[in-house]
Scaffold this motif. Structure first.
Motif, PDB file in Angstrom:
ATOM      1  N   UNK A  31       0.819  -1.201   0.000  1.00 58.57           N
ATOM      2  CA  UNK A  31       0.000   0.000   0.000  1.00 58.57           C
ATOM      3  C   UNK A  31       0.861   1.262   0.000  1.00 58.57           C
ATOM      4  N   UNK A  32       0.223   2.412  -0.117  1.00 57.50           N
ATOM      5  CA  UNK A  32       0.962   3.650  -0.299  1.00 57.50           C
ATOM      6  C   UNK A  32       1.917   3.951   0.857  1.00 57.50           C
ATOM      7  N   UNK A  33       1.553   3.562   2.076  1.00 55.92           N
ATOM      8  CA  UNK A  33       2.445   3.841   3.200  1.00 55.92           C
ATOM      9  C   UNK A  33       3.778   3.115   3.025  1.00 55.92           C
ATOM     10  N   UNK A  93      -2.966   4.173   3.228  1.00 59.58           N
ATOM     11  CA  UNK A  93      -2.815   5.572   2.867  1.00 59.58           C
ATOM     12  C   UNK A  93      -3.551   5.936   1.592  1.00 59.58           C
ATOM     13  N   UNK A  94      -3.622   5.006   0.637  1.00 58.87           N
ATOM     14  CA  UNK A  94      -4.317   5.339  -0.612  1.00 58.87           C
ATOM     15  C   UNK A  94      -5.780   5.642  -0.355  1.00 58.87           C
ATOM     16  N   UNK A  96      -4.286  12.937   4.658  1.00 58.69           N
ATOM     17  CA  UNK A  96      -3.752  13.624   3.484  1.00 58.69           C
ATOM     18  C   UNK A  96      -4.722  14.713   3.060  1.00 58.69           C
ATOM     19  N   UNK A  97      -4.155  15.774   2.509  1.00 59.50           N
ATOM     20  CA  UNK A  97      -4.967  16.915   2.090  1.00 59.50           C
ATOM     21  C   UNK A  97      -4.789  17.143   0.599  1.00 59.50           C
ATOM     22  N   UNK A  98      -5.883  17.020  -0.138  1.00 62.50           N
ATOM     23  CA  UNK A  98      -5.883  17.328  -1.572  1.00 62.50           C
ATOM     24  C   UNK A  98      -6.219  18.792  -1.766  1.00 62.50           C
TER      25      UNK A  98
END
Lengths: 329, 329, 329, 329
Positions: free
Chosen positions: A270-272, D271-272, D319-321
């Motif tokens: 995963x992204x982490x 995280x994704x 996370x901030x988009x």
């Protein structure tokens, strides 16, 4: 040019960071493009460290999408996607060395509108895919073409123009024995989609096989963090790079140097895990080359590290950790 | 043998599930082993559908660990791990077809103690790895050797004996253009480590290239769900398989058939994506071949599906979803 | 009953595993149901260790779905879902202790068809959700009602009848200061959906607050691994449990004991983290209580551990690692 | 101040973005701090929209770490970590509304060295934790104290001074019925650790319960992307905010507005999923309020979206988009 003279490439490269012979790799010279990063292809070019190479790249669709009526599902032929130039054989490169690739320029090539983006079924960051398998119906296909020029930027529509911020979406060396899809990033580089891999930066790539076998392609006119729908502003280009060789500099993952920053790039799911790889590599780099004690590096990155999301759409996601050089002095 | 006569292999195979010519692939015949699943190697054997092939496999360490004093970090040479026999060319196989591999038997081979497990630095399910990158110190190395026989089981120590439940850890076909490490599972099969890939079962594998290019190796004397520390009871073996070919049966991921169950195997990270792939494939199979409406299949699997964890240690994790055949009649 | 007499509950419980006073907690006694596991509610019942309590549970929809025409999106009122009975105050329980809950029986309650499953928009294992946020359109809603009886099983349709294999989907204690949605599992238990939490088993739950505050609900007539679409065979029930208290047995995550196995349950995302928690807890348990050296436990679980997927649909996924007791003797 | 006059707060707020009554919430006024975000506490302050509130916050350790010899494992008492001020009752706020919190200033408070960071066992982004459970030994504990002033920055050591870039690490409203640890971010806000939640920005928070129940704390003198070791430059502060109320603006996740950008914040694992939430919310916002067709928003974010990693260490990652406002005009 001053920072370049003090770059790692200049200080450690076989060519000392100096430009050498010039080469031009045209579409005709390239002949067949490649869809894997591997050692099983024959080099299209053999160069000495310092070589300056201008490469005619195809866009990620190999030019198959020429109008907004071209449907990706009809025009594209998996796995023959994301065509790559190369491999370029770098003389003297052996496993355990490192290629330094200074990106000099990226210029769009071919008739306008030269830029393409698209929504492709079962591909992208906010849809079910072959990996994040869902039963929901796919989104409808959609293609958008636009004029892209260095001076005029990316003409999104009559209200919005985005800056021309080109970079190389896919670049890397050959793995030692694997042949990895050009759609996938990994420790050899590949489809990282990190916007900092741009003109003015130096990419450092691990050498896993004699000659290094440098591949590149997939240039983007601009791209947001994450390449959300999976397709940036794809452009064919003439991309000019200068390739140096650093003997005995063994790196586990790609690195990047700009005037003010050092980057490490991790690719994983995963992204982490991609973030962990990037930050661990940067920690280790600070320890190995900049005199940090490991815990100090870890704690300083906690306060001063930066993380760029390359893509959240490929078979592995790519993130780039960075630190300002001024903190390493 | 009754269920076999009604298996998918028997009903749809070119050889009708009947045994054909017998072949023996010895270590000497094999010569060099393979560490990638790809189309760039030359076949060691070409067979007709129905062929019964006995294969002398190496263990995952290619026999390099012969005592409990052999340290993996000294004896192993990445990426030359998990040696694979093959490729075996199946005559008539073309992209879009499917190989059916009926596993007849797995017998340990060579001098006792024939079984090996180990704790290897930065590898395993409860430790930091190259992908789940950590700063913690690795665990100390550790090797354990043990006697393994079909009759006597896996002699763990003087108090514990585990049943002999052998299976093929790594089996698959070649990808179309990629060459994928034999350490990694994917849609072509590979290092799935699913204990149900055992004698008495039929594995169905997608054909991506002419001849299919069947590889196999990495037999295990037994293994728990997840192959937790990364190393099962690794054994060299004589493994006997019967290979049939199903024309025009196009499958996206490996499947498995036993007397009472159908399985689909997904490999991905994070683990939920492997589970999603497996269950979506099984849903689609129920719709395509067993007359289910998609939502009915989805809801029935919610109540009656089973999920086996193959491994949680490879570059991709593998899980196998299954359903009792009696619910499909 | 022989194994129970030698269970951990019997050997270490304040009541020695012996049944004590009987209690009945009816719907009327319960009054308002709870939708969080927390310390802010008042106990509906206070019991001594050994108490046998029969609880009238609601189904996960609190009975709001009575026909296949009832649309979940109209009938359900988030966050008032998955109603829980309790909290039950266990006299003498203090932080650091452990509740032992022996599940004696689960009997469906109310008029047939008593079983309900459903496809609910943006909820489930093969669809985009509020967490795995997608742009794809949701699946259409769908409700299925069916007769469920202990003798006749789960009557799926006129061809398929599934066995009646009831269990408690949601059970746990109060966290110390948090109030956690009854839709979510965590270290306190909660919505774990592990089918082994069934009649005949003993669940061990950490005590985080005085009295423990036991909650339960969400019984299932049967369920597949992963509870794929998010809704098992939901039933209202009379569930009978016997509650004992183990002083000073401090556990970090829920555990389970059956006649032949010990289980540890982990809940987390991504799924591999739930598996890691479960296997680490089991490793630590083998070390603490069964004389294993840590590396031996790790290596033995690699060969003999089993992993059950509870759910792959909740805010955290739950998996249960297990080992046969015979290997621990 | 010009952009503020045209902010969403100014255009839609009950107080029109104008400053109202001033309040001071001292440590003494606060009395007991809070360690969960929930509706079960009593407000310490009730304010009208427009209120300007100066809050004396504690650092994340509630001041327990006063020297580099203080070991976190001895001084900290889980779950009583990350103390929060509040809840602040906003008059007129009802479920479905939105709070607008304009951050005016953050000033360090108390005797120097006022800044603290630390390596805490089993906590952080590059180590095994309670969730990413590993058998590796934890890193040794480590505490670092430093002088932090607005003028002089963060004095890391005698060679490195980091800029003073303060922000609020933890801010949010109460969930409707849950009480969520102040260590965890979620849709109500909480421990997001997004450095853009800084003076000059406006945070928009969903109201889930009457009065909104605003909590805040955990100010940071600076922090890198991801808060890698889990502990930023923790400081006690006087933080001054202006709180407005927007009736009928229902948001699913926190949002942020600065002079030139709009942000949406997602918190989840893996995280994704946090990235997906953030980008889907931003897509939906562009559709709802800025006239975009959904596929256009999706494709534009692909080219022009930015993603900031808040933390990769909490129970959920944040996370901030973001998108430049100029593209929305």
């Amino acid at each position: 040019m001053s920072w370049l003279e003090n770059s790692i490439m200049a200080r450690r490269g076989v060519a000392g960071g100096r430009a050498g012979a010039e080469h031009y790799l045209s579409i005709a010279d390239q002949g067949a493009f490649h869809y894997v990063y591997g050692p099983y292809a024959s080099p299209v070019l053999s160069v000495k460290p310092g070589a300056v190479i201008s490469v005619e790249t195809q866009d990620a669709f190999e030019g198959a999408i020429t109008s907004e009526q071209d449907m990706p599902s009809e025009k594209l032929n998996f796995p023959f996607l994301n065509p790559q130039n190369g491999p370029i054989f770098v003389e003297g490169a052996e496993k355990g060395d490192c290629l330094a690739v200074y990106i000099k320029s990226i210029v769009p090539r071919g008739p306008q509108p030269v830029g393409t983006t698209a929504v492709i079924p079962e591909f992208g960051g906010l849809v079910g895919t072959g990996t994040t398998a869902m039963l929901n119906k796919p989104l409808p296909e959609r293609v958008k073409k636009m004029v892209v020029t260095p001076e005029g930027g990316v003409v999104w529509n009559d209200k919005i123009t985005l800056p021309y911020e080109p970079f190389i979406g896919t670049i890397g060396t050959s793995p030692q024995i694997e042949a990895i899809s050009s759609l996938q990033p990994d420790s050899h580089g590949g489809n990282m989609d990190v916007p900092d891999v741009a003109p003015g930066a130096i990419v450092y790539l691990p050498v896993n096989t004699t000659g290094g076998y440098l591949y590149l392609g997939d240039c983007h006119g601009t791209q947001g963090d994450g390449e959300l729908c999976g397709v940036a502003i794809e452009i064919p280009s003439v991309t000019t790079i200068q390739v140096d060789l650093i003997k005995g500099m063994t790196i586990a993952w790609p690195r990047l140097e700009t005037e003010d920053k050092l980057f490490t790039i991790g690719s994983a799911r995963p992204m982490e895990d991609a973030a962990r790889i990037a930050y661990r590599e940067l920690t280790r780099w600070m320890v190995a080359d900049y005199g940090f004690e490991e815990m100090d590096a870890y704690m300083l990155l906690t306060q001063a590290g930066r993380m760029r999301l390359g893509n959240m759409v490929d078979p592995k996601y790519s993130l780039a950790a960075s630190i300002l050089k001024k903190y390493l002095a």
